[in-house]
Design a protein around this motif. Structure first.
Motif, short mmCIF file in Angstrom:
data_model
loop_
_atom_site.label_atom_id
_atom_site.label_comp_id
_atom_site.label_asym_id
_atom_site.label_seq_id
_atom_site.Cartn_x
_atom_site.Cartn_y
_atom_site.Cartn_z
N ILE A 188 68.05 3.92 -18.88
CA ILE A 188 67.40 3.52 -17.63
C ILE A 188 66.24 4.45 -17.31
O ILE A 188 65.15 4.01 -16.90
N LEU A 189 66.44 5.75 -17.51
CA LEU A 189 65.37 6.71 -17.21
C LEU A 189 64.24 6.64 -18.23
O LEU A 189 63.07 6.77 -17.89
N ALA A 190 64.60 6.44 -19.50
CA ALA A 190 63.57 6.40 -20.55
C ALA A 190 62.86 5.06 -20.59
O ALA A 190 61.66 4.99 -20.88
N HIS A 191 63.60 3.97 -20.30
CA HIS A 191 63.03 2.62 -20.45
C HIS A 191 63.46 1.70 -19.31
O HIS A 191 64.23 0.76 -19.51
N PRO A 192 62.97 1.95 -18.09
CA PRO A 192 63.26 1.01 -17.00
C PRO A 192 62.72 -0.37 -17.34
O PRO A 192 61.62 -0.49 -17.91
N VAL A 193 63.49 -1.43 -17.00
CA VAL A 193 63.11 -2.77 -17.45
C VAL A 193 61.96 -3.37 -16.67
O VAL A 193 61.31 -4.31 -17.13
N ASN A 194 61.71 -2.87 -15.46
CA ASN A 194 60.62 -3.43 -14.66
C ASN A 194 60.14 -2.38 -13.65
O ASN A 194 60.69 -1.27 -13.56
N ALA A 195 59.12 -2.76 -12.89
CA ALA A 195 58.51 -1.83 -11.94
C ALA A 195 59.48 -1.44 -10.83
O ALA A 195 59.46 -0.29 -10.36
N PHE A 196 60.35 -2.38 -10.42
CA PHE A 196 61.32 -2.05 -9.36
C PHE A 196 62.24 -0.92 -9.81
O PHE A 196 62.44 0.05 -9.07
N VAL A 205 64.10 4.74 -9.68
CA VAL A 205 64.60 5.98 -10.29
C VAL A 205 63.60 7.12 -10.12
O VAL A 205 63.97 8.28 -10.25
N GLY A 206 62.32 6.79 -9.80
CA GLY A 206 61.38 7.84 -9.45
C GLY A 206 60.40 8.19 -10.54
O GLY A 206 60.69 8.07 -11.74
N ALA A 207 59.21 8.65 -10.11
CA ALA A 207 58.18 9.04 -11.05
C ALA A 207 58.57 10.26 -11.88
O ALA A 207 58.00 10.50 -12.94
N ASP A 208 59.55 11.01 -11.37
CA ASP A 208 59.99 12.22 -12.09
C ASP A 208 61.18 11.93 -13.01
O ASP A 208 61.99 12.81 -13.28
N ALA A 220 68.70 -7.21 -4.01
CA ALA A 220 68.91 -8.54 -3.41
C ALA A 220 70.09 -9.27 -4.03
O ALA A 220 70.02 -10.46 -4.33
N GLY A 221 71.20 -8.55 -4.23
CA GLY A 221 72.43 -9.16 -4.71
C GLY A 221 72.53 -9.33 -6.22
O GLY A 221 73.58 -9.75 -6.72
N LYS A 222 71.47 -9.03 -6.94
CA LYS A 222 71.48 -9.16 -8.40
C LYS A 222 71.36 -7.80 -9.07
O LYS A 222 70.84 -6.85 -8.49
N ILE A 223 71.83 -7.75 -10.32
CA ILE A 223 71.67 -6.53 -11.11
C ILE A 223 70.35 -6.61 -11.86
O ILE A 223 70.13 -7.51 -12.66
N GLU A 224 69.47 -5.64 -11.59
CA GLU A 224 68.19 -5.58 -12.27
C GLU A 224 68.32 -4.95 -13.66
O GLU A 224 67.66 -5.38 -14.60
N GLN A 225 69.14 -3.89 -13.76
CA GLN A 225 69.36 -3.25 -15.06
C GLN A 225 70.73 -2.62 -15.06
O GLN A 225 71.13 -1.96 -14.09
N TYR A 226 71.46 -2.82 -16.14
CA TYR A 226 72.79 -2.22 -16.33
C TYR A 226 72.77 -1.55 -17.69
O TYR A 226 72.72 -2.22 -18.72
N ASP A 227 72.81 -0.22 -17.67
CA ASP A 227 72.60 0.49 -18.93
C ASP A 227 73.07 1.92 -18.80
O ASP A 227 73.45 2.37 -17.71
N ALA A 228 73.03 2.64 -19.91
CA ALA A 228 73.32 4.07 -19.89
C ALA A 228 72.22 4.79 -19.11
O ALA A 228 71.07 4.35 -19.11
N PRO A 229 72.55 5.89 -18.43
CA PRO A 229 71.54 6.60 -17.64
C PRO A 229 70.29 6.96 -18.43
O PRO A 229 69.17 6.79 -17.94
N ASP A 230 70.48 7.43 -19.66
CA ASP A 230 69.32 7.85 -20.45
C ASP A 230 68.37 6.68 -20.71
O ASP A 230 67.15 6.83 -20.66
#
Length: 375
Positions: free
Chosen positions: A227-235, A240-243, A215-225
């Motif tokens: 984001i995959l290891a520690h997504p900031v929220n449920a969205f 990025v997926g359950a896998d 919705a026009g905002k950045i939810e998370q801006y980070d290195a790929p690892d």
């Protein structure tokens, strides 16, 4: 370097004002690739197009290498930026050489210099200049045309590149090939790149950083690892997926977890020598190599013990080998396919380069989780 400060875009519609980008703040360091991800209509393409003013910002600032671009006219700005889109847009009536030379010639380059640049860039993406310079776009495959579209944007050596789903229309096999060629090229040229994608696997493979929009905002801006290891929220986690643990396997090469000192023995060696080597090793097998140091089989500790023959007489064929640059997802896939807990690695010349085991893969993932948590 690209820096966005409170970048905002609103559109007036009959139903009211729509906010397409809402105070976007981010910085892409020089020489890095940032992937913009998110669902359709989330603002990622709008943010990209505001950088080269295809869409004028409503408010906010854009800096390229520290320069406020609001002081530049459209032509000056776009000379600093290479732009690649999914549709490629090669001129059908021009040769590949002429297509690549368009922008350099507009900027006043002499013909010899422009042609030399075209040949240099073709070679960088694995297209033999002697074979491709004088061809027309219709004589190239879709994947080859896409490569030309990418290097045409690089022809005038812009410091910044914007890419809007550049590989989205390419079939999966050719997409992997083009991605690999692009990453090789980026390792040499080190451009600052913002890249819109809809594919999380592509983002993980290609991005130094990932920005996930909603919705026009950045939810998370980070290195790929991270984001995959520690997504900031449920969205972000859902996006990025359950896998996501399996996706993290793409971030690590087989070489990074291999044991290059795993025991090996020549196939004309004695089984008794193999047994003695394994008694002093944590491994329960030896890789058998030929005179050129290429792996040709393996022998277990149990088989070597008590045997008086040659190793070559006991050796079993290897279930598979994997190149050192393969990512761990490919390695694990091969392990499952061949029902084995270990694989032999080979270098570009097919020579033995180590052994990777399933416990080593698991241990590496745990270590990267710890690093991501500490970052």
């Amino acid at each position: 370097m690209i820096r966005l400060e409170n970048l905002t875009k609103t559109f007036d519609t009959p139903n009211g004002t729509v906010v397409a980008a809402d105070k976007v703040n981010m910085e892409v360091p020089s020489g890095e690739i940032c992937i913009l991800l998110g669902p359709s209509g989330c603002g990622k393409t709008t943010a990209l197009k505001m950088i080269n003013r295809l869409i004028p910002p409503s408010s906010g600032k854009i800096f390229i290498n520290g320069e406020d671009t609001s002081g530049l006219n459209d032509i000056e700005l776009r000379r600093k930026i290479g732009y690649v889109i999914q549709q490629i847009g090669l001129f059908p009536n021009m040769t590949i050489e002429e297509n690549i030379c368009v922008v350099p010639r507009l900027l006043g380059w002499d013909l010899k210099r422009a042609r030399a640049r075209a040949a240099e860039l073709l070679a960088l993406v694995g297209l033999e200049p002697r074979l491709f310079l004088k061809r027309y776009p219709k004589e190239l495959s879709g994947g080859q045309q896409q490569r030309v579209g990418v290097i045409r944007a690089l022809a005038a050596d812009p410091p910044v590149m914007l890419m809007d789903e550049p590989f989205g229309a390419i079939d999966p096999i050719n997409r992997e090939i083009i991605q690999d060629e692009f990453l090789k090229m980026q390792a040499t040229l080190k451009k600052t790149i913002m890249f819109v994608s809809h594919d999380i696997d592509e983002a993980v493979k290609m991005g130094d950083k990932i920005a996930i929009f909603r919705a026009g905002k950045i939810e998370q801006y980070d290195a790929p690892d991270r984001i995959l290891a520690h997504p900031v929220n449920a969205f972000v986690a859902d996006f990025v997926g359950a896998d996501r643990t399996l996706k993290r396997l793409r971030l690590i090469t087989a070489e990074e977890v291999a044991d290059p000192d795993a025991p090996v023995i020549a196939r004309h060696g004695r089984a008794a020598d193999a047994a003695a080597m394994l008694r002093n090793s944590d491994h329960r097998f030896l890789v058998v190599i030929d005179a050129d140091h290429r792996p040709v089989g393996y022998v277990t500790a149990e088989e070597a013990e008590g045997s008086s023959g040659l190793v070559g007489d006991l050796a079993h064929p290897l279930p598979a080998t994997v190149p050192v640059r393969a990512d761990l997802r490919a390695v694990v896939s091969e392990m499952f396919a061949h029902d084995t807990l270990w694989l032999t690695l080979v270098d570009d010349g097919g020579r033995f380069a180590g052994v990777v085991t399933q416990p080593a893969v698991t241990r590496c993932l745990g270590e990267t989780y710890a690093r991501a948590n500490a970052a």
